[in-house]
Scaffold this active site. Structure first.
Site, PDB file in Angstrom:
ATOM      1  N   GLN A  11       7.505  16.424  17.532  1.00 51.81           N
ATOM      2  CA  GLN A  11       6.725  17.480  16.898  1.00 51.81           C
ATOM      3  C   GLN A  11       7.358  17.959  15.595  1.00 51.81           C
ATOM      4  OE1 GLN A  11       5.641  20.808  19.345  1.00 51.81           O
ATOM      5  NE2 GLN A  11       4.887  21.988  17.630  1.00 51.81           N
ATOM      6  N   GLU A  71       3.774  12.352  22.836  1.00 55.15           N
ATOM      7  CA  GLU A  71       2.506  12.918  23.305  1.00 55.15           C
ATOM      8  C   GLU A  71       1.585  13.098  22.107  1.00 55.15           C
ATOM      9  OE1 GLU A  71       1.527  16.652  23.477  1.00 55.15           O
ATOM     10  OE2 GLU A  71       2.661  16.761  21.627  1.00 55.15           O
ATOM     11  N   SER A 140      14.072  16.649  15.356  1.00 60.84           N
ATOM     12  CA  SER A 140      14.851  17.810  15.764  1.00 60.84           C
ATOM     13  C   SER A 140      15.895  17.354  16.767  1.00 60.84           C
ATOM     14  CB  SER A 140      13.945  18.852  16.411  1.00 60.84           C
ATOM     15  OG  SER A 140      13.429  18.323  17.614  1.00 60.84           O
ATOM     16  N   GLY A 144      12.947  16.621  23.354  1.00 63.10           N
ATOM     17  CA  GLY A 144      13.234  15.392  24.087  1.00 63.10           C
ATOM     18  C   GLY A 144      12.970  14.162  23.240  1.00 63.10           C
ATOM     19  N   THR A 145      11.816  14.156  22.550  1.00 59.02           N
ATOM     20  CA  THR A 145      11.485  13.015  21.697  1.00 59.02           C
ATOM     21  C   THR A 145      12.422  12.985  20.493  1.00 59.02           C
ATOM     22  OG1 THR A 145       9.180  13.378  22.311  1.00 59.02           O
ATOM     23  CG2 THR A 145       9.598  11.828  20.536  1.00 59.02           C
ATOM     24  N   THR A 179      14.018  27.134  21.388  1.00 55.53           N
ATOM     25  CA  THR A 179      12.703  26.695  21.856  1.00 55.53           C
ATOM     26  C   THR A 179      12.826  26.005  23.201  1.00 55.53           C
ATOM     27  OG1 THR A 179      12.996  24.638  20.659  1.00 55.53           O
ATOM     28  CG2 THR A 179      11.768  26.371  19.551  1.00 55.53           C
ATOM     29  N   ASN A 206      16.470  26.343  12.019  1.00 53.35           N
ATOM     30  CA  ASN A 206      15.272  27.156  11.877  1.00 53.35           C
ATOM     31  C   ASN A 206      15.592  28.607  11.574  1.00 53.35           C
ATOM     32  OD1 ASN A 206      13.277  25.296  12.090  1.00 53.35           O
ATOM     33  ND2 ASN A 206      12.997  25.515  14.291  1.00 53.35           N
ATOM     34  N   ASN A 228       8.219  24.791   7.274  1.00 58.22           N
ATOM     35  CA  ASN A 228       8.155  23.380   6.909  1.00 58.22           C
ATOM     36  C   ASN A 228       7.921  23.184   5.422  1.00 58.22           C
ATOM     37  OD1 ASN A 228       8.640  22.722   9.523  1.00 58.22           O
ATOM     38  ND2 ASN A 228       6.508  22.344  10.056  1.00 58.22           N
ATOM     39  N   GLU A 254      23.833   6.156  -3.341  1.00 59.22           N
ATOM     40  CA  GLU A 254      24.660   6.996  -4.199  1.00 59.22           C
ATOM     41  C   GLU A 254      24.974   8.328  -3.512  1.00 59.22           C
ATOM     42  OE1 GLU A 254      24.306   8.217  -8.819  1.00 59.22           O
ATOM     43  OE2 GLU A 254      23.165   6.457  -8.225  1.00 59.22           O
TER      44      GLU A 254
END
EC number: 3.6.5.-
Length: 450
Positions: A11, A71, A140, A144-145, A179, A206, A228, A254
Protein backbone atom coordinates in the site's frame (compact mmCIF):
# COMPACT_ATOMS: atom_id res chain seq x y z
CA UNK A 1 19.78 5.70 -22.59
CA UNK A 2 20.18 5.10 -18.89
CA UNK A 3 16.80 3.76 -17.91
CA UNK A 4 15.50 3.26 -14.39
CA UNK A 5 12.71 0.89 -13.43
CA UNK A 6 10.53 1.85 -10.46
CA UNK A 7 8.97 -0.90 -8.38
CA UNK A 8 6.17 0.04 -5.99
CA UNK A 9 5.32 -2.57 -3.37
CA UNK A 10 2.40 -2.75 -0.96
CA UNK A 11 0.00 0.00 0.00
CA UNK A 12 2.65 2.55 0.96
CA UNK A 13 4.77 1.88 -2.12
CA UNK A 14 1.82 2.09 -4.48
CA UNK A 15 0.38 5.25 -2.98
CA UNK A 16 3.75 6.98 -3.06
CA UNK A 17 3.98 5.72 -6.63
CA UNK A 18 0.75 7.51 -7.43
CA UNK A 19 2.10 10.77 -6.06
CA UNK A 20 5.42 10.38 -7.89
CA UNK A 21 4.02 9.53 -11.31
CA UNK A 22 1.44 12.31 -11.02
CA UNK A 23 4.32 14.70 -10.44
CA UNK A 24 6.56 13.26 -13.18
CA UNK A 25 3.72 13.63 -15.68
CA UNK A 26 3.27 17.27 -14.73
CA UNK A 27 7.01 17.90 -14.92
CA UNK A 28 7.32 16.41 -18.39
CA UNK A 29 4.04 17.68 -19.78
CA UNK A 30 2.60 14.19 -20.17
CA UNK A 31 -1.17 13.92 -19.94
CA UNK A 32 -2.94 11.32 -17.77
CA UNK A 33 -3.54 9.20 -20.87
CA UNK A 34 0.18 9.15 -21.68
CA UNK A 35 0.03 11.56 -24.62
CA UNK A 36 2.52 14.39 -24.82
CA UNK A 37 1.05 17.40 -26.63
CA UNK A 38 2.86 17.97 -29.92
CA UNK A 39 4.39 21.38 -29.18
CA UNK A 40 6.50 19.70 -26.51
CA UNK A 41 7.79 16.97 -28.77
CA UNK A 42 8.57 19.45 -31.55
CA UNK A 43 10.09 22.22 -29.47
CA UNK A 44 12.08 20.32 -26.87
CA UNK A 45 14.90 18.09 -28.01
CA UNK A 46 15.03 17.01 -24.38
CA UNK A 47 14.30 13.32 -24.32
CA UNK A 48 15.82 12.67 -20.90
CA UNK A 49 12.38 11.68 -19.67
CA UNK A 50 12.86 8.40 -21.50
CA UNK A 51 14.87 7.20 -18.51
CA UNK A 52 11.52 6.92 -16.75
CA UNK A 53 8.99 6.62 -19.60
CA UNK A 54 9.00 4.44 -22.68
CA UNK A 55 7.30 5.69 -25.81
CA UNK A 56 4.95 3.43 -27.75
CA UNK A 57 4.41 3.50 -31.50
CA UNK A 58 1.21 5.47 -31.06
CA UNK A 59 3.04 8.23 -29.19
CA UNK A 60 1.93 7.24 -25.72
CA UNK A 61 4.36 7.47 -22.84
CA UNK A 62 4.28 4.57 -20.44
CA UNK A 63 6.00 4.67 -17.04
CA UNK A 64 8.80 2.15 -16.61
CA UNK A 65 7.18 0.95 -13.41
CA UNK A 66 5.58 -2.03 -11.76
CA UNK A 67 3.08 -1.83 -8.92
CA UNK A 68 2.64 -4.94 -6.80
CA UNK A 69 0.37 -5.58 -3.86
CA UNK A 70 -0.77 -8.84 -2.35
CA UNK A 71 -4.32 -7.53 -2.09
CA UNK A 72 -6.22 -5.67 -4.81
CA UNK A 73 -7.95 -2.65 -3.22
CA UNK A 74 -5.14 -0.08 -3.45
CA UNK A 75 -4.15 -0.92 -7.01
CA UNK A 76 -7.83 -1.11 -8.01
CA UNK A 77 -7.96 2.60 -7.27
CA UNK A 78 -5.37 3.15 -10.00
CA UNK A 79 -7.28 0.87 -12.35
CA UNK A 80 -10.29 3.16 -12.01
CA UNK A 81 -8.56 6.48 -11.26
CA UNK A 82 -7.33 9.44 -13.30
CA UNK A 83 -4.17 7.70 -14.42
CA UNK A 84 -5.79 4.40 -15.37
CA UNK A 85 -4.72 4.66 -18.99
CA UNK A 86 -1.18 5.74 -18.16
CA UNK A 87 -0.15 2.28 -17.02
CA UNK A 88 -0.27 -0.92 -19.02
CA UNK A 89 -2.62 -3.35 -17.21
CA UNK A 90 0.24 -5.82 -16.94
CA UNK A 91 2.20 -3.33 -14.85
CA UNK A 92 -0.41 -3.48 -12.10
CA UNK A 93 -0.04 -6.79 -10.29
CA UNK A 94 -2.35 -7.83 -7.48
CA UNK A 95 -2.86 -10.93 -5.40
CA UNK A 96 -6.06 -12.08 -3.75
CA UNK A 97 -5.27 -12.06 -0.04
CA UNK A 98 -3.10 -9.61 1.81
CA UNK A 99 -0.03 -10.19 3.92
CA UNK A 100 -1.91 -9.16 7.07
CA UNK A 101 1.02 -7.11 8.39
CA UNK A 102 3.01 -10.31 8.58
CA UNK A 103 6.53 -10.38 7.14
CA UNK A 104 6.41 -14.16 6.88
CA UNK A 105 3.27 -14.05 4.74
CA UNK A 106 4.82 -11.49 2.42
CA UNK A 107 8.11 -13.34 2.20
CA UNK A 108 7.10 -16.97 2.30
CA UNK A 109 3.50 -18.06 1.91
CA UNK A 110 1.60 -15.41 -0.05
CA UNK A 111 4.59 -13.68 -1.62
CA UNK A 112 5.85 -16.91 -3.20
CA UNK A 113 2.71 -17.16 -5.31
CA UNK A 114 3.20 -13.83 -7.03
CA UNK A 115 6.98 -13.41 -7.18
CA UNK A 116 7.53 -15.17 -10.50
CA UNK A 117 4.80 -13.18 -12.21
CA UNK A 118 6.33 -9.98 -10.84
CA UNK A 119 9.83 -10.89 -12.00
CA UNK A 120 8.43 -11.77 -15.40
CA UNK A 121 6.85 -8.31 -15.75
CA UNK A 122 10.04 -6.66 -14.56
CA UNK A 123 11.98 -8.70 -17.10
CA UNK A 124 9.72 -7.38 -19.87
CA UNK A 125 10.38 -3.81 -18.79
CA UNK A 126 14.10 -4.52 -18.59
CA UNK A 127 14.13 -6.01 -22.09
CA UNK A 128 12.58 -2.79 -23.30
CA UNK A 129 15.59 -0.81 -22.03
CA UNK A 130 18.78 -0.17 -23.95
CA UNK A 131 20.98 0.48 -20.93
CA UNK A 132 19.19 -0.25 -17.68
CA UNK A 133 21.01 1.45 -14.82
CA UNK A 134 18.99 0.11 -11.94
CA UNK A 135 15.86 -0.09 -9.86
CA UNK A 136 14.08 2.20 -7.45
CA UNK A 137 12.08 0.21 -4.92
CA UNK A 138 9.34 1.92 -2.90
CA UNK A 139 7.91 0.22 0.19
CA UNK A 140 7.22 0.50 3.88
CA UNK A 141 9.08 -1.33 6.61
CA UNK A 142 6.04 -1.95 8.75
CA UNK A 143 3.57 -3.69 6.45
CA UNK A 144 3.61 -7.36 5.59
CA UNK A 145 3.89 -6.86 1.83
CA UNK A 146 6.24 -3.90 2.15
CA UNK A 147 8.61 -5.80 4.38
CA UNK A 148 8.29 -9.44 3.36
CA UNK A 149 7.66 -9.24 -0.35
CA UNK A 150 10.23 -6.48 -0.86
CA UNK A 151 13.00 -8.48 0.73
CA UNK A 152 12.06 -11.52 -1.34
CA UNK A 153 12.07 -9.43 -4.52
CA UNK A 154 15.39 -7.76 -3.68
CA UNK A 155 17.01 -11.16 -3.21
CA UNK A 156 15.71 -12.31 -6.57
CA UNK A 157 16.72 -9.09 -8.33
CA UNK A 158 20.26 -9.55 -7.04
CA UNK A 159 20.31 -12.97 -8.66
CA UNK A 160 18.81 -11.85 -11.98
CA UNK A 161 20.44 -8.43 -12.34
CA UNK A 162 23.58 -8.80 -10.25
CA UNK A 163 25.41 -5.56 -10.88
CA UNK A 164 22.47 -3.22 -11.38
CA UNK A 165 21.97 -0.59 -8.72
CA UNK A 166 19.05 -1.01 -6.35
CA UNK A 167 17.93 2.06 -4.43
CA UNK A 168 15.13 1.93 -1.90
CA UNK A 169 12.70 4.52 -0.63
CA UNK A 170 11.49 3.08 2.63
CA UNK A 171 8.78 4.29 4.97
CA UNK A 172 10.19 3.80 8.43
CA UNK A 173 7.78 3.23 11.33
CA UNK A 174 7.13 6.51 13.09
CA UNK A 175 8.37 6.76 16.69
CA UNK A 176 5.01 7.67 18.25
CA UNK A 177 2.23 6.67 15.89
CA UNK A 178 1.95 3.14 14.62
CA UNK A 179 -0.16 1.48 11.96
CA UNK A 180 0.61 -2.03 13.18
CA UNK A 181 1.73 -3.48 16.46
CA UNK A 182 4.26 -5.77 14.81
CA UNK A 183 6.04 -3.01 12.85
CA UNK A 184 9.30 -3.49 14.79
CA UNK A 185 9.40 -7.18 13.87
CA UNK A 186 8.71 -6.55 10.20
CA UNK A 187 11.18 -3.68 10.00
CA UNK A 188 14.03 -5.58 11.55
CA UNK A 189 13.40 -8.73 9.54
CA UNK A 190 13.23 -6.83 6.25
CA UNK A 191 16.28 -4.67 7.02
CA UNK A 192 18.31 -7.76 7.84
CA UNK A 193 17.27 -9.57 4.67
CA UNK A 194 17.67 -6.59 2.35
CA UNK A 195 20.83 -5.13 3.86
CA UNK A 196 23.21 -6.91 1.52
CA UNK A 197 21.00 -6.47 -1.54
CA UNK A 198 20.31 -2.76 -1.36
CA UNK A 199 22.88 -0.22 -2.51
CA UNK A 200 21.30 2.81 -0.95
CA UNK A 201 18.15 3.27 1.09
CA UNK A 202 16.44 6.62 1.65
CA UNK A 203 14.35 6.44 4.77
CA UNK A 204 11.27 8.53 5.41
CA UNK A 205 9.25 8.42 8.58
CA UNK A 206 5.60 9.34 8.56
CA UNK A 207 5.70 11.22 11.82
CA UNK A 208 8.45 13.54 10.62
CA UNK A 209 6.39 14.27 7.52
CA UNK A 210 3.21 14.79 9.56
CA UNK A 211 5.08 17.38 11.58
CA UNK A 212 6.37 19.14 8.47
CA UNK A 213 2.85 19.27 7.02
CA UNK A 214 1.50 20.63 10.28
CA UNK A 215 4.24 23.12 10.93
CA UNK A 216 5.11 24.38 7.47
CA UNK A 217 1.86 23.94 5.59
CA UNK A 218 -0.61 24.53 8.43
CA UNK A 219 -2.52 21.36 7.65
CA UNK A 220 -4.36 20.44 10.84
CA UNK A 221 -4.82 16.76 10.07
CA UNK A 222 -2.60 15.67 7.21
CA UNK A 223 -3.88 12.81 5.06
CA UNK A 224 -1.76 10.24 3.29
CA UNK A 225 -2.21 12.28 0.12
CA UNK A 226 -0.57 15.28 1.80
CA UNK A 227 2.29 13.12 3.05
CA UNK A 228 2.80 11.35 -0.25
CA UNK A 229 2.88 14.53 -2.29
CA UNK A 230 5.64 15.80 -0.07
CA UNK A 231 7.51 12.51 -0.40
CA UNK A 232 6.89 12.79 -4.15
CA UNK A 233 8.75 16.11 -4.17
CA UNK A 234 11.75 14.47 -2.54
CA UNK A 235 11.76 11.53 -4.91
CA UNK A 236 11.37 13.93 -7.80
CA UNK A 237 14.36 15.98 -6.62
CA UNK A 238 16.49 12.88 -6.30
CA UNK A 239 15.49 11.59 -9.72
CA UNK A 240 15.41 14.99 -11.49
CA UNK A 241 19.03 14.60 -12.47
CA UNK A 242 18.12 11.39 -14.28
CA UNK A 243 15.14 12.94 -16.05
CA UNK A 244 16.42 16.39 -17.04
CA UNK A 245 19.67 17.80 -18.28
CA UNK A 246 21.42 19.90 -15.68
CA UNK A 247 24.68 21.65 -15.08
CA UNK A 248 25.93 19.02 -12.69
CA UNK A 249 24.31 15.75 -13.41
CA UNK A 250 24.07 12.93 -10.96
CA UNK A 251 23.17 9.38 -11.90
CA UNK A 252 22.24 6.41 -9.75
CA UNK A 253 25.73 5.06 -9.27
CA UNK A 254 27.03 8.53 -8.55
CA UNK A 255 24.76 8.75 -5.50
CA UNK A 256 26.24 5.61 -4.06
CA UNK A 257 29.78 6.64 -4.85
CA UNK A 258 29.34 9.87 -2.95
CA UNK A 259 27.02 8.84 -0.14
CA UNK A 260 27.97 5.31 0.82
CA UNK A 261 31.41 5.09 2.45
CA UNK A 262 30.95 1.44 3.48
CA UNK A 263 28.49 -1.02 1.96
CA UNK A 264 26.38 -1.39 5.11
CA UNK A 265 26.28 2.31 5.94
CA UNK A 266 23.82 3.09 3.16
CA UNK A 267 20.96 4.92 4.83
CA UNK A 268 21.15 8.61 3.92
CA UNK A 269 18.86 11.08 5.60
CA UNK A 270 16.73 13.18 3.24
CA UNK A 271 15.78 16.80 3.88
CA UNK A 272 13.78 18.98 1.52
CA UNK A 273 13.28 22.71 1.52
CA UNK A 274 11.45 24.94 1.13
CA UNK A 275 8.25 23.26 2.25
CA UNK A 276 6.01 26.28 2.28
CA UNK A 277 2.35 27.03 1.70
CA UNK A 278 1.18 29.29 -1.11
CA UNK A 279 0.13 32.10 1.26
CA UNK A 280 3.58 32.29 2.79
CA UNK A 281 5.47 31.99 -0.49
CA UNK A 282 3.53 34.96 -1.77
CA UNK A 283 5.22 37.13 0.86
CA UNK A 284 8.76 35.80 0.99
CA UNK A 285 11.35 34.98 -1.59
CA UNK A 286 13.82 32.41 -0.37
CA UNK A 287 17.43 32.73 -1.43
CA UNK A 288 19.82 29.87 -2.08
CA UNK A 289 21.51 30.53 1.26
CA UNK A 290 18.20 30.39 3.11
CA UNK A 291 16.96 27.16 1.60
CA UNK A 292 20.38 25.56 2.11
CA UNK A 293 20.32 26.63 5.73
CA UNK A 294 16.86 25.17 6.21
CA UNK A 295 18.22 21.76 5.26
CA UNK A 296 20.33 21.69 8.37
CA UNK A 297 17.35 22.26 10.66
CA UNK A 298 16.40 18.92 12.24
CA UNK A 299 12.69 19.67 11.89
CA UNK A 300 12.93 19.69 8.10
CA UNK A 301 14.24 16.14 8.01
CA UNK A 302 12.32 13.14 6.83
CA UNK A 303 13.39 10.94 9.74
CA UNK A 304 13.24 11.91 13.38
CA UNK A 305 16.81 12.01 14.60
CA UNK A 306 19.21 14.74 15.57
CA UNK A 307 22.26 15.23 13.34
CA UNK A 308 23.66 17.63 15.92
CA UNK A 309 24.37 14.53 18.00
CA UNK A 310 26.00 12.71 15.13
CA UNK A 311 28.66 13.32 12.54
CA UNK A 312 28.27 13.75 8.83
CA UNK A 313 30.10 11.40 6.50
CA UNK A 314 28.87 12.93 3.27
CA UNK A 315 26.38 15.51 2.12
CA UNK A 316 24.78 15.69 -1.29
CA UNK A 317 22.90 18.89 -2.16
CA UNK A 318 20.55 18.66 -5.13
CA UNK A 319 19.33 22.06 -6.25
CA UNK A 320 16.63 22.74 -8.81
CA UNK A 321 15.49 25.85 -10.52
CA UNK A 322 17.03 29.29 -10.49
CA UNK A 323 20.36 28.47 -8.85
CA UNK A 324 23.91 29.39 -9.86
CA UNK A 325 27.05 27.66 -8.60
CA UNK A 326 28.38 30.91 -7.14
CA UNK A 327 25.42 31.16 -4.73
CA UNK A 328 25.75 27.52 -3.80
CA UNK A 329 29.43 27.86 -2.98
CA UNK A 330 28.73 30.91 -0.87
CA UNK A 331 25.92 29.13 0.97
CA UNK A 332 28.09 26.12 1.72
CA UNK A 333 30.95 28.31 2.88
CA UNK A 334 28.64 30.11 5.30
CA UNK A 335 27.29 26.87 6.66
CA UNK A 336 30.77 25.48 7.16
CA UNK A 337 31.82 28.51 9.18
CA UNK A 338 28.85 29.17 11.40
CA UNK A 339 27.19 25.82 11.85
CA UNK A 340 28.08 23.25 14.44
CA UNK A 341 28.22 20.71 11.66
CA UNK A 342 30.66 18.00 12.51
CA UNK A 343 32.15 15.83 9.83
CA UNK A 344 33.91 12.59 10.65
CA UNK A 345 37.60 13.33 10.61
CA UNK A 346 38.32 10.94 7.76
CA UNK A 347 36.03 12.78 5.37
CA UNK A 348 36.92 16.46 5.47
CA UNK A 349 35.21 17.92 2.38
CA UNK A 350 32.00 16.06 2.19
CA UNK A 351 29.78 18.29 0.01
CA UNK A 352 28.62 17.14 -3.38
CA UNK A 353 26.38 19.43 -5.38
CA UNK A 354 23.97 18.82 -8.23
CA UNK A 355 22.12 21.58 -10.06
CA UNK A 356 19.13 21.20 -12.33
CA UNK A 357 17.72 24.20 -14.11
CA UNK A 358 14.20 22.76 -14.30
CA UNK A 359 12.26 24.66 -11.60
CA UNK A 360 10.28 22.60 -9.06
CA UNK A 361 6.77 21.66 -10.18
CA UNK A 362 3.82 21.32 -7.84
CA UNK A 363 0.48 19.58 -8.20
CA UNK A 364 -2.17 22.21 -9.01
CA UNK A 365 -4.49 22.71 -6.07
CA UNK A 366 -2.09 20.92 -3.74
CA UNK A 367 -0.68 22.28 -0.49
CA UNK A 368 2.80 23.19 -1.66
CA UNK A 369 3.62 26.57 -3.12
CA UNK A 370 5.25 26.91 -6.52
CA UNK A 371 8.75 28.15 -5.78
CA UNK A 372 11.54 29.29 -8.11
CA UNK A 373 14.16 27.12 -6.43
CA UNK A 374 14.33 24.17 -4.08
CA UNK A 375 16.95 21.89 -2.64
CA UNK A 376 16.98 18.32 -1.48
CA UNK A 377 19.78 17.35 0.84
CA UNK A 378 20.88 13.76 1.21
CA UNK A 379 23.26 13.32 4.07
CA UNK A 380 24.88 10.22 5.42
CA UNK A 381 25.08 10.90 9.14
CA UNK A 382 25.77 8.69 12.11
CA UNK A 383 22.68 10.18 13.77
CA UNK A 384 20.41 7.87 11.80
CA UNK A 385 21.61 5.14 14.14
CA UNK A 386 19.15 6.69 16.64
CA UNK A 387 16.36 5.46 14.41
CA UNK A 388 17.72 1.91 14.47
CA UNK A 389 18.26 2.02 18.22
CA UNK A 390 14.64 3.08 18.72
CA UNK A 391 13.37 0.25 16.58
CA UNK A 392 15.65 -2.34 18.16
CA UNK A 393 14.42 -1.35 21.59
CA UNK A 394 10.79 -1.87 20.58
CA UNK A 395 11.71 -5.20 19.02
CA UNK A 396 13.41 -6.31 22.25
CA UNK A 397 10.41 -5.43 24.40
CA UNK A 398 8.12 -7.64 22.32
CA UNK A 399 10.57 -10.40 21.59
CA UNK A 400 11.51 -10.83 25.26
CA UNK A 401 7.96 -12.10 25.74
CA UNK A 402 7.90 -13.83 22.32
CA UNK A 403 4.74 -11.80 21.66
CA UNK A 404 3.11 -12.40 18.25
CA UNK A 405 5.93 -14.70 17.20
CA UNK A 406 3.60 -17.64 16.57
CA UNK A 407 2.01 -15.80 13.65
CA UNK A 408 5.37 -15.73 11.90
CA UNK A 409 6.34 -19.29 12.76
CA UNK A 410 2.92 -20.45 11.60
CA UNK A 411 3.72 -19.09 8.13
CA UNK A 412 6.83 -21.19 7.81
CA UNK A 413 9.45 -18.96 9.37
CA UNK A 414 11.92 -20.20 11.91
CA UNK A 415 12.23 -18.49 15.24
CA UNK A 416 15.99 -18.35 14.74
CA UNK A 417 15.44 -15.76 12.02
CA UNK A 418 14.30 -13.27 14.63
CA UNK A 419 17.46 -13.48 16.71
CA UNK A 420 19.63 -13.57 13.59
CA UNK A 421 17.99 -10.40 12.27
CA UNK A 422 18.28 -8.71 15.64
CA UNK A 423 21.98 -9.54 15.88
CA UNK A 424 22.55 -8.13 12.41
CA UNK A 425 20.95 -4.85 13.44
CA UNK A 426 22.98 -4.74 16.63
CA UNK A 427 26.01 -5.05 14.36
CA UNK A 428 24.64 -2.24 12.18
CA UNK A 429 24.32 0.05 15.21
CA UNK A 430 27.87 -0.87 16.14
CA UNK A 431 29.04 -0.09 12.60
CA UNK A 432 27.56 3.39 12.86
CA UNK A 433 29.17 3.91 16.22
CA UNK A 434 32.59 2.90 14.91
CA UNK A 435 32.36 5.11 11.84
CA UNK A 436 31.77 8.11 14.07
CA UNK A 437 34.71 7.43 16.36
CA UNK A 438 37.74 9.50 15.43
CA UNK A 439 40.58 7.75 13.70
CA UNK A 440 43.38 6.49 15.87
CA UNK A 441 45.98 8.76 14.31
CA UNK A 442 45.05 11.79 16.42
CA UNK A 443 48.33 12.86 17.92
CA UNK A 444 46.51 14.45 20.79
CA UNK A 445 46.07 17.84 19.10
CA UNK A 446 42.48 17.36 18.04
CA UNK A 447 41.52 15.80 21.32
CA UNK A 448 41.25 19.20 22.98
CA UNK A 449 38.13 20.25 21.11
CA UNK A 450 35.77 18.23 23.28
Amino acid sequence: MREVISIHIGQAGVQIGNACWELYCLEHGIQPDGQMPSDKSLGGSDDSFSTFFSETGSGRHVPRAVMVDLEPTVIDEIRTGTYRSLFHPEQLITGKEDAANNYARGHYTIGKEIIDLTLDRIRRLADNCTGLQGFLVFHSFGGGTGSGFTSLLMERLSVDYGKKAKLEFSIYPAPQVSTAVVEPYNSILTTHTTLEHSDCSFMVDNEAIYDICRRNLDIERPSYTNLNRLIGQIVSSITASLRFDGALNVDLTEFQTNLVPYPRIHFPLATFSPVISAEKAYHEQLSVAEITNMCFEPHNQMVKCDPRHGKYMAVCLLFRGDVVPKDVNAAIATIKTKRSIQFVDWCPTGFKVGINYQPPTVVPGGDLAKVPRAVCMLSNTTAIAEAWARLDHKFDLMYAKRAFVHWYVGEGMEEGEFSEAREDLAALEKDYEEVGVDSMEDNGEEGDEY
